[in-house]
Scaffold this motif. Structure first.
Motif, PDB file in Angstrom:
ATOM      1  N   ASN A 157       0.846  -1.197   0.000  1.00 66.40           N
ATOM      2  CA  ASN A 157       0.000   0.000   0.000  1.00 66.40           C
ATOM      3  C   ASN A 157       0.886   1.254   0.000  1.00 66.40           C
ATOM      4  OD1 ASN A 157      -2.418  -1.358  -0.027  1.00 66.40           O
ATOM      5  ND2 ASN A 157      -2.407  -1.616   2.185  1.00 66.40           N
ATOM      6  N   ALA A 158       0.228   2.393  -0.150  1.00 70.04           N
ATOM      7  CA  ALA A 158       1.003   3.629  -0.209  1.00 70.04           C
ATOM      8  C   ALA A 158       0.259   4.715   0.556  1.00 70.04           C
ATOM      9  CB  ALA A 158       1.205   4.026  -1.664  1.00 70.04           C
ATOM     10  N   ASN A 200       0.795  -6.019   6.791  1.00 64.65           N
ATOM     11  CA  ASN A 200      -0.555  -6.011   6.237  1.00 64.65           C
ATOM     12  C   ASN A 200      -0.960  -7.483   6.130  1.00 64.65           C
ATOM     13  OD1 ASN A 200      -2.816  -4.984   5.082  1.00 64.65           O
ATOM     14  ND2 ASN A 200      -1.821  -4.164   3.279  1.00 64.65           N
ATOM     15  N   ARG A 280      -6.264   6.003   1.810  1.00 63.24           N
ATOM     16  CA  ARG A 280      -6.849   4.788   2.387  1.00 63.24           C
ATOM     17  C   ARG A 280      -7.999   4.412   1.448  1.00 63.24           C
ATOM     18  NH1 ARG A 280      -3.941   2.277   6.420  1.00 63.24           N
ATOM     19  NH2 ARG A 280      -5.815   1.563   7.508  1.00 63.24           N
TER      20      ARG A 280
END
Ligand code: SAM
Ligand code: SF4
Length: 445
Positions: A157-158, A200, A280
């Motif tokens: 994710n970023a 995650n 998100r």
């Protein structure tokens, strides 16, 4: 190597687990742990980079070690972990008395680096990649009855506030067979509770392939397979992403009796504009909908969360939205953070960084609200009889600290052996713990 070593760990469970491995490697090499820095031949600072105060703590600690190193040039000072990966050469530039800088991927090379430092002076290894998972190294575990098991490293994710992808890299999942072999070995040696670890966790397996198959062993399958391990009684996992609690994961949790009724469900913000700016993938109503679905599938599940206050551009209205979601979600507990700009992340260069006063005032209001809810939710449990796992001595002499499957701490008056299960009747509640008494086991007629 001979002599004593001391490890100071900052940050999350991933770092705690890495420290067990660092301790394991040093012990296997003939060294002994000590609590006294003056007595140590090797001092390891295992660092965290998630917030700014973590940086300050590292350089503060290194400042204290400098006179020790001047008095004892044979002392070896090691900086490991996420800050080592982030600051790299800067650490030895700012603190030339540091002997070894070892990044998150280079941990298996620690002993080699220490030997080379002995012969050739300061060393650094901040490689970007390793084949080895921390769990494959020897460990010096704190408890004989519970253990962390690394199932994946890195994150794909970023989130714009987060430095993790920079210091831990892209997600890499560990082969399911390796995870199971480790858990089986642990269970055989008396471990009754494992916590599966990853940045995650619930995207576990998306980067794996099974030879000659398009199927991937995903997190739901891993939970079900770990659930079959004989001797194990409890399975936990951290840290998941709300988006990846897919229906198959919820079903696997609900149907696997060893998987504890607790989830960490990081909200970060209750305002849609802020969630979008954080990158998100969900919005407030979607998040609340997912939570409702999980609670319907697993009644009375304990829910904890992470919330960041003061993300750049967060308005009074946005913050009110966060309070509203907190009120509606009724978390059992929350880790609340003041936003800390991390160099190199997208959010650090956004306009509208908020002042400390504004953030502090909002933070205090959020903490007060969550304390009220935590206390109310704890109060709901008074009178219940629940299984608890004894974790160790309590704060008062002769007392014991135990934990429910829902991740609540229970203080018991009696001294009990760590690693045992008892039934406790809940007699009192505070925001962060419960009080209980042991229910004697029924004598068969
Ligand atoms: N993977 C987890 C997730 O997606 O929620 C987060 C792991 S991170 C190590 C733990 C928590 O630290 C985050 O959930 C976030 O609340 C907090 N955090 C991360 N970066 C932050 C920053 N720049 N400022 C304040 N808190 C931060
Ligand atoms: Fe960081 Fe978690 Fe977002 Fe990954 S999912 S970037 S670890 S906050």
């Amino acid at each position: 190597m001979n002599g004593n070593f001391l490890i100071r760990t900052f940050g999350c469970q991933m770092n705690e687990h890495d420290s067990e491995r660092i301790g394991g490697m040093l012990r296997a090499d003939g060294m002994t742990p000590t609590d006294d820095v003056a007595d140590a031949g090797v001092v390891v600072l295992n660092t965290c980079a998630i917030r700014e105060n973590a940086d300050n703590r590292l350089y503060g600690n290194l400042g204290h070690l400098k006179p020790l190193k001047s008095r004892n040039p044979d002392l070896r000072i090691v900086v490991a972990g996420c800050l080592a990966q982030k600051d790299q050469g800067l650490i030895q530039e700012k603190a030339p008395w540091v002997d070894v800088v070892v990044g998150t991927h280079a941990l298996p090379h620690l002993l080699d680096l220490l030997r080379r430092a002995e012969a050739d002076g300061p060393q650094m290894d901040v490689a970007e990649y390793t084949e080895l998972f921390p769990s494959a190294l020897p460990a010096a575990r704190e408890d004989a009855f519970r253990a962390w098991v690394s199932i994946a490293t890195g994150c794909d994710n970023a989130c714009t506030f987060c430095i993790v992808p920079f210091v831990r890299g892209a997600q890499r999942s560990r082969a399911i067979g390796d995870v199971l072999a480790e858990v089986q070995g642990l269970a055989r040696s008396g471990v009754v509770e494992v916590t599966l670890l990853g940045q995650n966790v619930n995207t576990y397996g998306r980067d794996l392939t099974v030879p000659e198959s398009s199927r991937r062993p995903l997190f739901a399958e891993l939970l079900r397979r770990v659930n079959e391990v004989e001797g194990l009684r409890r399975i936990r996992f951290t840290s998941p992403h709300p988006h990846d609690f897919t229906p198959d994961v919820i079903d696997a949790m609900a149907e696997s009796e060893k998987v504890c009724e607790h989830i960490h469900f990081p909200l970060q913000s209750g305002a849609d504009a802020v969630l979008k700016a954080m990158q998100r993938s969900y919005r407030r109503e979607r998040y609340l909908g997912w939570l409702e679905r999980i609670r319907a599938a697993i009644p009375r599940i304990g829910v904890s969360t992470d919330i960041i206050v003061g993300f750049p551009g967060e308005t009074d209205r946005d913050f009110a939205d966060t309070l509203d979601v907190v009120e509606r979600a009724r978390f059992d507990s929350a880790y609340t953070f003041q936003y800390s700009p991390r160099p190199g992340t997208r959010a650090a260069s956004l306009p509208d960084q908020l002042t400390k006063d504004v953030v502090q005032e909002r933070f205090d209001r959020l903490v007060a609200l969550q304390e009220r809810i935590s206390l109310e939710k704890a109060g709901d449990q008074v009178g219940d009889e629940v299984e608890v796992l004894v974790e160790g001595a309590g704060r008062r002499g002769g007392s014991t600290q135990a934990r429910t499957r829902t991740n609540r701490i229970v203080h018991l008056a009696d001294p009990l052996e760590p690693g045992t299960f008892v039934t406790a009747r809940i007699t009192g509640a505070a925001a962060h713990h419960l009080a209980g008494e042991v229910v004697p086991a029924a004598v068969p007629a």
